[in-house]
Scaffold this motif. Structure first.
Motif, PDB file in Angstrom:
ATOM      1  N   TRP A 167      13.952  11.171   5.619  1.00  0.00           N
ATOM      2  CA  TRP A 167      12.587  10.754   5.928  1.00  0.00           C
ATOM      3  C   TRP A 167      12.074   9.637   5.030  1.00  0.00           C
ATOM      4  O   TRP A 167      11.051   9.017   5.332  1.00  0.00           O
ATOM      5  N   ASP A 168      12.756   9.387   3.910  1.00  0.00           N
ATOM      6  CA  ASP A 168      12.193   8.499   2.887  1.00  0.00           C
ATOM      7  C   ASP A 168      12.782   7.098   2.910  1.00  0.00           C
ATOM      8  O   ASP A 168      12.683   6.358   1.928  1.00  0.00           O
ATOM      9  N   GLY A 169      13.338   6.700   4.041  1.00  0.00           N
ATOM     10  CA  GLY A 169      13.890   5.360   4.147  1.00  0.00           C
ATOM     11  C   GLY A 169      15.363   5.342   3.778  1.00  0.00           C
ATOM     12  O   GLY A 169      15.844   6.181   3.029  1.00  0.00           O
ATOM     13  N   SER A 170      16.071   4.365   4.312  1.00  0.00           N
ATOM     14  CA  SER A 170      17.515   4.241   4.070  1.00  0.00           C
ATOM     15  C   SER A 170      17.771   2.989   3.259  1.00  0.00           C
ATOM     16  O   SER A 170      18.290   1.990   3.741  1.00  0.00           O
ATOM     17  N   GLY A 171      17.368   3.041   2.005  1.00  0.00           N
ATOM     18  CA  GLY A 171      17.498   1.868   1.150  1.00  0.00           C
ATOM     19  C   GLY A 171      16.238   1.019   1.166  1.00  0.00           C
ATOM     20  O   GLY A 171      15.254   1.311   1.849  1.00  0.00           O
ATOM     21  N   MET A 172      16.277  -0.057   0.424  1.00  0.00           N
ATOM     22  CA  MET A 172      15.129  -0.955   0.296  1.00  0.00           C
ATOM     23  C   MET A 172      14.841  -1.657   1.613  1.00  0.00           C
ATOM     24  O   MET A 172      15.742  -2.031   2.360  1.00  0.00           O
ATOM     25  N   ARG A 205       8.682  -1.136 -11.836  1.00  0.00           N
ATOM     26  CA  ARG A 205       7.898   0.072 -12.083  1.00  0.00           C
ATOM     27  C   ARG A 205       6.740   0.175 -11.092  1.00  0.00           C
ATOM     28  O   ARG A 205       6.433   1.257 -10.579  1.00  0.00           O
ATOM     29  N   ALA A 206       6.098  -0.971 -10.801  1.00  0.00           N
ATOM     30  CA  ALA A 206       4.988  -0.966  -9.840  1.00  0.00           C
ATOM     31  C   ALA A 206       5.487  -0.587  -8.452  1.00  0.00           C
ATOM     32  O   ALA A 206       4.816   0.169  -7.725  1.00  0.00           O
ATOM     33  N   PHE A 207       6.653  -1.096  -8.071  1.00  0.00           N
ATOM     34  CA  PHE A 207       7.188  -0.755  -6.758  1.00  0.00           C
ATOM     35  C   PHE A 207       7.506   0.726  -6.670  1.00  0.00           C
ATOM     36  O   PHE A 207       7.221   1.376  -5.643  1.00  0.00           O
ATOM     37  N   ARG A 208       8.098   1.296  -7.684  1.00  0.00           N
ATOM     38  CA  ARG A 208       8.422   2.724  -7.643  1.00  0.00           C
ATOM     39  C   ARG A 208       7.167   3.576  -7.498  1.00  0.00           C
ATOM     40  O   ARG A 208       7.152   4.561  -6.754  1.00  0.00           O
ATOM     41  N   ARG A 209       6.119   3.206  -8.223  1.00  0.00           N
ATOM     42  CA  ARG A 209       4.870   3.964  -8.105  1.00  0.00           C
ATOM     43  C   ARG A 209       4.289   3.838  -6.703  1.00  0.00           C
ATOM     44  O   ARG A 209       3.828   4.821  -6.112  1.00  0.00           O
ATOM     45  N   TRP A 210       4.294   2.606  -6.164  1.00  0.00           N
ATOM     46  CA  TRP A 210       3.742   2.387  -4.825  1.00  0.00           C
ATOM     47  C   TRP A 210       4.549   3.143  -3.782  1.00  0.00           C
ATOM     48  O   TRP A 210       3.988   3.804  -2.898  1.00  0.00           O
ATOM     49  N   ARG A 211       5.873   3.095  -3.879  1.00  0.00           N
ATOM     50  CA  ARG A 211       6.723   3.789  -2.918  1.00  0.00           C
ATOM     51  C   ARG A 211       6.488   5.302  -2.967  1.00  0.00           C
ATOM     52  O   ARG A 211       6.388   5.962  -1.924  1.00  0.00           O
ATOM     53  N   ALA A 212       6.402   5.851  -4.179  1.00  0.00           N
ATOM     54  CA  ALA A 212       6.143   7.288  -4.306  1.00  0.00           C
ATOM     55  C   ALA A 212       4.795   7.649  -3.701  1.00  0.00           C
ATOM     56  O   ALA A 212       4.663   8.664  -3.002  1.00  0.00           O
ATOM     57  N   ASP A 213       3.776   6.827  -3.940  1.00  0.00           N
ATOM     58  CA  ASP A 213       2.451   7.094  -3.372  1.00  0.00           C
ATOM     59  C   ASP A 213       2.508   7.095  -1.845  1.00  0.00           C
ATOM     60  O   ASP A 213       1.882   7.943  -1.183  1.00  0.00           O
ATOM     61  N   ARG A 214       3.248   6.152  -1.266  1.00  0.00           N
ATOM     62  CA  ARG A 214       3.374   6.080   0.188  1.00  0.00           C
ATOM     63  C   ARG A 214       4.087   7.316   0.741  1.00  0.00           C
ATOM     64  O   ARG A 214       3.688   7.880   1.762  1.00  0.00           O
ATOM     65  N   LEU A 215       5.136   7.731   0.075  1.00  0.00           N
ATOM     66  CA  LEU A 215       5.887   8.885   0.568  1.00  0.00           C
ATOM     67  C   LEU A 215       5.076  10.171   0.450  1.00  0.00           C
ATOM     68  O   LEU A 215       5.109  11.019   1.350  1.00  0.00           O
ATOM     69  N   PHE A 216       4.345  10.324  -0.636  1.00  0.00           N
ATOM     70  CA  PHE A 216       3.501  11.519  -0.743  1.00  0.00           C
ATOM     71  C   PHE A 216       2.373  11.483   0.300  1.00  0.00           C
ATOM     72  O   PHE A 216       1.990  12.522   0.843  1.00  0.00           O
ATOM     73  N   ALA A 217       1.852  10.278   0.587  1.00  0.00           N
ATOM     74  CA  ALA A 217       0.838  10.173   1.641  1.00  0.00           C
ATOM     75  C   ALA A 217       1.424  10.539   3.001  1.00  0.00           C
ATOM     76  O   ALA A 217       0.763  11.182   3.827  1.00  0.00           O
ATOM     77  N   LEU A 218       2.676  10.150   3.238  1.00  0.00           N
ATOM     78  CA  LEU A 218       3.345  10.500   4.486  1.00  0.00           C
ATOM     79  C   LEU A 218       3.556  12.008   4.574  1.00  0.00           C
ATOM     80  O   LEU A 218       3.316  12.625   5.631  1.00  0.00           O
ATOM     81  N   TRP A 219       4.026  12.603   3.499  1.00  0.00           N
ATOM     82  CA  TRP A 219       4.200  14.063   3.449  1.00  0.00           C
ATOM     83  C   TRP A 219       2.880  14.753   3.778  1.00  0.00           C
ATOM     84  O   TRP A 219       2.826  15.664   4.606  1.00  0.00           O
ATOM     85  N   ASP A 223       2.128  17.155   6.925  1.00  0.00           N
ATOM     86  CA  ASP A 223       1.749  18.526   6.608  1.00  0.00           C
ATOM     87  C   ASP A 223       0.387  18.869   7.211  1.00  0.00           C
ATOM     88  O   ASP A 223       0.168  19.991   7.680  1.00  0.00           O
ATOM     89  N   GLY A 224      -0.504  17.899   7.232  1.00  0.00           N
ATOM     90  CA  GLY A 224      -1.810  18.128   7.833  1.00  0.00           C
ATOM     91  C   GLY A 224      -1.712  18.418   9.317  1.00  0.00           C
ATOM     92  O   GLY A 224      -2.412  19.296   9.845  1.00  0.00           O
ATOM     93  N   VAL A 225      -0.847  17.696  10.015  1.00  0.00           N
ATOM     94  CA  VAL A 225      -0.649  17.921  11.442  1.00  0.00           C
ATOM     95  C   VAL A 225      -0.045  19.300  11.684  1.00  0.00           C
ATOM     96  O   VAL A 225      -0.449  20.029  12.601  1.00  0.00           O
ATOM     97  N   VAL A 226       0.926  19.671  10.865  1.00  0.00           N
ATOM     98  CA  VAL A 226       1.573  20.973  11.015  1.00  0.00           C
ATOM     99  C   VAL A 226       0.573  22.102  10.771  1.00  0.00           C
ATOM    100  O   VAL A 226       0.485  23.065  11.540  1.00  0.00           O
ATOM    101  N   ARG A 227      -0.216  21.989   9.720  1.00  0.00           N
ATOM    102  CA  ARG A 227      -1.187  23.037   9.388  1.00  0.00           C
ATOM    103  C   ARG A 227      -2.314  23.111  10.408  1.00  0.00           C
ATOM    104  O   ARG A 227      -2.881  24.191  10.631  1.00  0.00           O
ATOM    105  N   ALA A 228      -2.662  21.976  10.993  1.00  0.00           N
ATOM    106  CA  ALA A 228      -3.728  21.995  11.993  1.00  0.00           C
ATOM    107  C   ALA A 228      -3.341  22.874  13.179  1.00  0.00           C
ATOM    108  O   ALA A 228      -4.188  23.538  13.787  1.00  0.00           O
ATOM    109  N   ALA A 253       6.860  20.016  -6.007  1.00  0.00           N
ATOM    110  CA  ALA A 253       6.701  21.473  -6.052  1.00  0.00           C
ATOM    111  C   ALA A 253       5.252  21.886  -5.880  1.00  0.00           C
ATOM    112  O   ALA A 253       4.966  22.973  -5.363  1.00  0.00           O
ATOM    113  N   ARG A 254       4.328  21.037  -6.308  1.00  0.00           N
ATOM    114  CA  ARG A 254       2.913  21.359  -6.139  1.00  0.00           C
ATOM    115  C   ARG A 254       2.557  21.439  -4.654  1.00  0.00           C
ATOM    116  O   ARG A 254       1.744  22.268  -4.244  1.00  0.00           O
ATOM    117  N   ARG A 255       3.187  20.600  -3.834  1.00  0.00           N
ATOM    118  CA  ARG A 255       2.912  20.589  -2.405  1.00  0.00           C
ATOM    119  C   ARG A 255       3.695  21.658  -1.641  1.00  0.00           C
ATOM    120  O   ARG A 255       3.249  22.131  -0.608  1.00  0.00           O
TER     121      ARG A 255
END
Length: 703
Positions: A167-172, A205-219, A223-228, A253-255
């Motif tokens: 789900w998290d992309g296949s490379g850059m 470092r900025a790209f890694r932070r941005w990518r992680a933020d995007r993936l957590f937003a996607l998760w 998850d919101g659709v599933v819980r709804a 793990a928090r999610r």
């Protein structure tokens, strides 16, 4: 081993996954796919959870969403729905499996912007199925189109969740959505592939932070659709684990209600105990939430023979390590048509045996007095191949040494070094944990001051939490030593001079000198006192007539041992752990064992196991028992699979020191139900296990 929780996903103790393929539904296919056979298999192994192929790159249900590719031979059938209904009749928890990483031509023609692009802007064909296209993991296909698919599945079927693979992309990806999104968030242009190779560059470092933020937003979106649709259901993205995992495991793990360790099989020189290492890494962040171990029935070498069948012995040893280290087993089969049925008997035996054992281990907590720290920031600061060699290899070396010494241990995430978590351990090992924040350094100092032991190697704490190089170790005061320069090495034909007597040299005192590590950090301002180890500097190894030391002994200290408050600290300024992993010098394993034992101050294990060969020993405590697992790794294929056969080993004498206030009144082997004669002496209890096949669990019943 997980506790019963409100989420239905935490309830199953055995999972089966069927990954359907298009050929399963082809008319006249031989062998044929039978949903009835799979449902009967789930019943026979008493599976409690099922993961079933649903949609994404291929829909196995009658989707109504335009461009969602339907399996070509599905016709009017609903293969996914048939399996869901059958599993529900068996009382199973059911999750749908989706895979969004590849699409067919109609999607590309309608939405070329959904496709991943290379650095030159060219759309990416799929590397294995060139008739398909690779999707961008951070763009509209995932955020919009896959969200619609997940909503449709939840609306049409009684599901407890959705498991999303790849789900998290296949490379850059350098598509316009990634370029524009990164620029909006940071004001920067997407880094080139060459720039990304520098893990400490600000843009990386900025790209890694941005990518992680995007993936957590996607998760969160999925998850919101599933819980709804079902408030008790959850989205389960297939996330990695361990030091080299890209997403922060603590945040994952928090999610998550559960996390799935996708460790399908071992390959190359992977040791048989490596799945146990993964179990410990996931448990380090999940606490009492279940860690699920996903394994498949085939070989998992680089060439990916997905329709292959592994040897029965290999399936048994891999799953044994999984179960002994607290994972819920999840067996995966690719393709529903049974082309080779040799896996059916072994897997049936594995899951049935687990069921007979499960009443003793469900809800149990690990009992270990030694913790081994792992650090995702340290791996990120090294990146690429060097992350494996500089960060993972030291951890693996420590794990191998502790397993050989039969000392149970747990992994500790560097982001979770709070006092309550560390208080359970008598000693912590920091295998080249290069990146530590000031707060983490303070937590480790407080732990040692309160009586905890610490063993640290090479560049531990040399960098801050962002990977920036410090002028000295962040833990210089704790170590009683300062760095005098950068890492030196590899050290060729270099040795360590031993200066006995000292407990850390137990079993080595007659050696005189042993091999040095491959790399070292030069020291200055070393705390006073005689070092048990000193360096013998490198000297030529050819021609043979010139192989002799050029320097006087003793050389500089190669080990700093000191007290810090009530605790003991051992600082090893060379890569003892990594060198042990790479060259397997027995002396290094003995030294690591001795250092951990010395730092702990008292016995580093509540269990002593006497008997032949290589065992992985784990200990679990439940309200009514203490369970000791003995995993038999005595096999010529222990460090390079697959096993050809299980070689029984034994006998083993198992001696347990029960916790204060706990009394053992009986012992048994739970799978067979056989009781073991119990010997009690000075508060300790002992039994003899005549022989161990793949694994044995000794249950000490308590009151």
């Amino acid at each position: 081993m997980g506790a019963t929780m409100a989420s239905p996903l935490a309830r199953p103790r055995r999972w089966v996954q069927l990954t359907l393929v298009e050929g399963d539904l082809r008319p006249g296919a031989r062998p044929r796919y039978s949903a009835r056979w799979w449902l009967d298999f789930a019943r026979r192994v008493r599976a409690e959870g099922a993961c079933l192929s649903a949609g994404g790159c291929v829909a196995f249900y009658p989707t109504r969403i335009p461009l969602h590719y339907r399996s070509r031979w599905m016709g009017r059938r609903d293969p996914f729905g048939e399996l869901v209904r059958g599993c529900r009749r068996l009382g199973m928890v059911v999750v749908a499996r989706t895979d969004p990483h590849a699409v067919h031509d109609p999607v590309f023609r309608a939405h070329p912007d959904w496709i991943a692009r290379d650095e030159h802007g060219r759309p990416r064909r799929h590397w294995a199925s060139p008739e398909m296209w690779v999707t961008c993991g951070l763009g509209p296909y995932h955020f919009e189109f896959m969200t619609r698919i997940h909503a449709e599945l939840m609306a049409r079927y009684p599901l407890d969740g959705i498991f999303v693979n790849r789900w998290d992309g296949s490379g850059m990806c350098w598509c316009r959505h990634c370029r524009d999104g990164f620029r909006r968030a940071t004001g920067l242009a997407l880094p080139s592939a060459a720039r990304l190779a520098d893990p400490l560059a600000p843009v990386t470092r900025a790209f890694r932070r941005w990518r992680a933020d995007r993936l957590f937003a996607l998760w969160d979106r999925w998850d919101g659709v599933v819980r709804a649709a079902n408030p008790a259901a959850r989205c389960i993205p297939n996330t990695g684990g361990g030091a080299v995992a890209e997403l922060d495991m603590v945040e994952c793990a928090r999610r998550a209600e559960v996390m799935v360790a996708d460790r399908q099989a071992r390959s190359g020189a992977t040791p048989a105990w490596m799945i146990g290492q993964s179990a410990k890494a996931y448990r380090a962040v999940l606490d009492r939430k279940p860690a699920i171990g996903l394994f498949n029935v085939g070989l998992e070498e680089a060439w990916r023979w997905k329709d292959s069948v592994q040897t029965a012995a290999e399936l048994r040893i891999w799953s044994s390590e999984m179960i002994a280290n607290g994972m819920v087993p999840w067996v995966c089969k690719f393709g529903g048509a049974l082309q080779d049925e040799r896996w059916v008997g072994p897997v049936t035996g594995i899951l049935r045996r687990h069921r007979r054992l499960d009443g003793w281990i469900a809800g149990a907590e690990p009992v270990a007095r030694v913790g081994v720290v792992f650090s995702q920031p340290s791996a990120a600061a090294a990146a690429g191949r060097e992350a494996g060699r500089a960060i993972e290899a030291p951890s693996f070396g420590v794990s191998e040494a502790l397993i050989e010494a039969r000392i149970p241990f747990e992994l500790v995430h560097s982001g979770r070094l709070g006092p309550a978590r560390l208080a359970r351990f008598r000693a912590l090992v920091l295998p080249n944990i290069t990146c530590l924040t000031e707060a983490q350094c303070a937590a480790l100092e407080a732990y040692a001051a309160g009586g905890g032991g610490i063993v640290a190697t090479l560049e531990t704490s040399r960098r801050d939490g962002e990977g920036r190089l410090r002028p000295d170790f962040g833990l210089a005061r704790l170590f009683g030593a300062s760095a005098a320069g950068p890492v030196e090495g590899p050290m060729r034909n270099s040795y360590l001079k031993l200066h006995p007597p000292h407990p850390v040299l137990r079993g080595l005192a007659d050696a005189g000198r042993i091999l040095n590590g491959l790399h070292r950090v030069p020291l200055r301002a070393v705390a006073p006192g005689r070092a048990p180890l000193t360096y013998v500097p490198s000297y030529p190894d050819l021609p043979m007539e010139m192989v002799y030391p050029r320097h006087r002994e003793p050389g500089p200290p190669a080990l700093v041992l000191r007290r810090h408050g009530k605790g003991r600290v051992a600082f090893v300024p060379f890569d003892l752990d990594r060198t042990f992993w790479e060259i397997r010098c027995a002396d290094h394993g003995v030294l690591l064992r001795n250092l951990v034992t010395w730092a702990a101050g008292r016995a580093p294990s509540p269990v002593r196991v006497d008997g032949p060969g290589l065992l992985d020993v784990t200990v679990w405590r439940s309200p009514r028992a203490i369970v000791v697992f003995l995993v038999n790794l005595n096999n010529p294929m222990a460090m390079r699979g697959p096993y050809r056969e299980i070689l029984p080993a034994g006998p083993y004498r198992v001696r347990l020191d029960p916790p204060p206030g706990v009394r053992v009144h009986a012992a048994r082997l739970p799978v067979t139900g056989r009781r073991l004669p119990l010997t009690i002496s000075r508060g300790a209890v002992a039994v003899t296990v005549a022989s161990v096949q793949d694994y044995e669990a000794v249950v000490f019943e308590t009151i």
